[in-house]
Write an enzyme that holds these catalytic residues in place. Structure first.
Site, mmCIF file in Angstrom:
data_model
loop_
_atom_site.group_PDB
_atom_site.id
_atom_site.type_symbol
_atom_site.label_atom_id
_atom_site.label_comp_id
_atom_site.label_asym_id
_atom_site.label_seq_id
_atom_site.Cartn_x
_atom_site.Cartn_y
_atom_site.Cartn_z
ATOM 1 N N HIS A 122 -1.027 1.362 7.231
ATOM 2 C CA HIS A 122 -1.586 1.377 5.877
ATOM 3 C C HIS A 122 -1.267 2.720 5.228
ATOM 4 O O HIS A 122 -1.118 3.729 5.923
ATOM 5 C CB HIS A 122 -3.100 1.157 5.959
ATOM 6 C CG HIS A 122 -3.776 0.912 4.639
ATOM 7 N ND1 HIS A 122 -3.296 0.029 3.695
ATOM 8 C CD2 HIS A 122 -4.919 1.430 4.102
ATOM 9 C CE1 HIS A 122 -4.113 0.014 2.643
ATOM 10 N NE2 HIS A 122 -5.098 0.858 2.857
ATOM 11 N N CYS B 135 0.826 -1.208 0.000
ATOM 12 C CA CYS B 135 0.000 0.000 0.000
ATOM 13 C C CYS B 135 0.863 1.263 0.000
ATOM 14 O O CYS B 135 0.526 2.251 -0.648
ATOM 15 C CB CYS B 135 -0.919 -0.001 1.214
ATOM 16 S SG CYS B 135 -0.110 -0.517 2.732
#
Ligand SMILES: *[C@@H]1O[C@H](CO)[C@@H](O)[C@H](O)[C@H]1NC(C)=O
Ligand SMILES: *[C@@H]1O[C@H](CO)[C@@H](O)[C@H](O)[C@H]1NC(C)=O
Ligand SMILES: *[C@@H]1O[C@H](CO)[C@@H](O)[C@H](O)[C@H]1NC(C)=O
Length: 337
Positions: A277, A136
Site C-alpha cells: 500500500h 494507492c
C-alpha cells in the site's frame, strides 16, 4: 460463553470485553450499518454479506476488548473479506527484504522539529478517494509532488492538486500497472521523463485504467529528480519529513488497518518488507502520554501522520520509532522540483 482471562479481569476494559451477540442483535447491527452506509443487496447476496459483516464485527469487538492503543470501528468496507480488501484496494506485495540495511544512513535536514504537520503549512491537498482501484501508489506520488511543488520557491507557489489518473494511464512503460498496482518511484521517473504531470482538474480520477491523455498545456507541476529515504531508517524518514511530505509504501494487508478508527496504529503482525500500500507521510508527533496503556514505553506515543483514503477523515496515525512498524521507512521517497 467466553471465559474472561485473569489478565483481562485486571484491566479496566472488562466492561467492554467481548460478548457474543444474539442473531437478532447482529441483524440489527447489520441493518443499521446498511442504512447509514446506503447499502443494498440482492436477496442472494444479502446472506453472504451478512456473514462477512458478522465476522468483521466480531474481529473488531475482540480487538477493541484487548486494550490496544489502536481502536477499530465499522466503516463502509465492513461487508468485504480481507481477501477482497487486499484485491480491491491494495497492490501486489512488493518484497523489499533485500534492500533493508544496504545503505548508509542519509539525513536530509539538520533540523529535527519535535512535531511536523505539513497540512498546517498549506502543502497538502484534501483527502482523495482511491475507490476500488489499487492505485494507492499514484495517490502517494501525487501527494509528495504536490508538497514539493508548493514548497519550492520558499513556499510561495500555489498548492495544485495533481492527477492520479495521469499516472495510472501513462506510467505503464515505467513498470506500473495502473489500477493493478504500481511503484511510487516509477511514477516519479515518469513525471521526470515526461516533463510534467497534469492537474487533477484537467485530468480527473476515474478509478479504472484508461488510455494516456496527458496534455502538456494542463501540466500543474514538474520535478527534476527524487530521493530515497535510507531503506528502513526512521531517522532518515524523520529528516525527510522535515523537508517535504514523503511517499511511503507499507504493509496494510491486515484487517486492523482496514478498520482503523482512532488511536495510534500498531499491528504486531505487520511486515517491514512485504509492502502492498502507498500512503503520504505529512508529519509526525507525540500523543500526550496521559493514556494508561502507553505511559511505560515512551516510543509508544510517537506517530507518523499518514494520508490515506480512509481512517480519521482520511488519515491514519502510524506507530513511529517502533522498529519501522509496517515498513513505513522501508521504501520511502520524495521528489525534488
Ligand atoms: C522565505 O520565507 C520566509 C517566511 O515565509 C522569509 O522569512 C524568508 O526571508 C524567505 N527567504 C527568501 C530567500 O526569500
Ligand atoms: C530508489 O529506490 C528504488 C527502489 O529500490 C530504486 O528502484 C531506485 O533506483 C532508487 N532511486 C534512487 C534515485 O535512489
Ligand atoms: C525508540 O525511539 C528512539 C528514538 O526516538 C530510537 O533510538 C529507538 O531505537 C526506538 N526504539 C525502538 C524499539 O524502535
Amino acid at each position: 460463553m467466553k471465559v474472561l482471562s485473569v489478565l483481562c479481569a485486571l484491566l479496566i476494559t472488562v466492561a467492554t470485553a467481548k460478548q457474543e451477540l444474539s442473531e437478532s442483535q447482529y441483524r440489527d447491527a447489520f441493518t443499521d450499518w446498511m442504512i447509514s452506509n446506503q447499502k443494498s443487496y440482492s436477496s442472494s447476496e444479502f446472506i453472504t454479506r451478512y456473514n462477512i459483516f458478522k465476522t468483521n464485527f466480531d474481529y473488531i469487538e475482540e480487538w477493541n476488548s484487548k486494550g490496544s492503543e489502536t481502536v477499530l470501528g465499522l466503516n463502509k468496507m465492513a461487508d468485504i473479506t480481507n481477501e477482497e480488501y487486499r484485491s480491491l484496494y491494495l497492490g501486489k506485495p512488493f518484497d523489499a527484504s533485500s534492500l533493508i540495511g544496504t545503505k548508509e544512513e542519509i539525513l536530509f535536514s539538520n533540523k529535527f522539529s519535535s512535531t511536523v504537520d505539513w497540512r498546517k503549512k498549506g502543502a497538502v491537498t484534501h483527502v482523495k478517494n482511491q475507490q476500488s482501484c489499487s492505485g494507492c501508489w499514484s495517490f502517494s506520488a501525487t501527494g509528495a509532488t504536490e508538497g514539493a511543488h508548493k514548497l519550492a520557491n520558499n513556499g510561495t507557489n500555489e498548492l495544485v492538486s495533481l492527477s492520479e489518473q495521469n499516472l495510472i494511464d501513462c506510467s505503464t512503460p515505467f513498470g506500473n500497472t495502473g489500477c493493478n498496482g504500481g511503484v511510487i518511484t516509477y511514477a516519479f521517473e515518469y513525471i521526470i521523463s515526461n516533463g510534467g504531470i497534469d492537474t487533477e482538474k484537467s485530468y480527473p480520477f476515474e478509478g479504472t485504467d484508461g488510455t494516456c491523455r496527458y496534455k502538456s498545456e494542463n501540466s500543474g507541476a514538474t520535478i527534476s529528480s527524487y530521493v530515497n529515504v535510507t531503506f528502513g531508517s526512521e531517522s532518515s524518514l524523520e529528516s525527510a519529513v522535515n523537508v517535504n511530505p514523503v511517499a511511503c509504501s507499507i504493509d496494510a494487508s491486515h484487517s486492523s488497518f482496514l478498520f482503523y478508527k482512532s488511536g495510534i496504529y500498531f499491528e504486531p503482525a505487520c511486515s517491514r518488507t512485504n509492502l502492498d500500500h502507498g500512503v503520504l507521510v505529512v508529519g509526525y508527533g507525540t500523543e500526550n502520554s496521559q493514556s494508561q496503556d502507553s505511559s511505560s514505553e515512551p516510543n509508544h506515543s510517537n506517530y507518523w501522520i499518514a494520508k490515506n483514503s480512509w481512517g480519521i477523515n482520511g488519515y491514519i496515525l502510524m506507530s513511529k520509532d517502533r522498529d519501522n512498524m509496517c515498513g513505513i521507512s522501508t521504501l520511502a521517497s520524495f521528489p525534488i522540483v
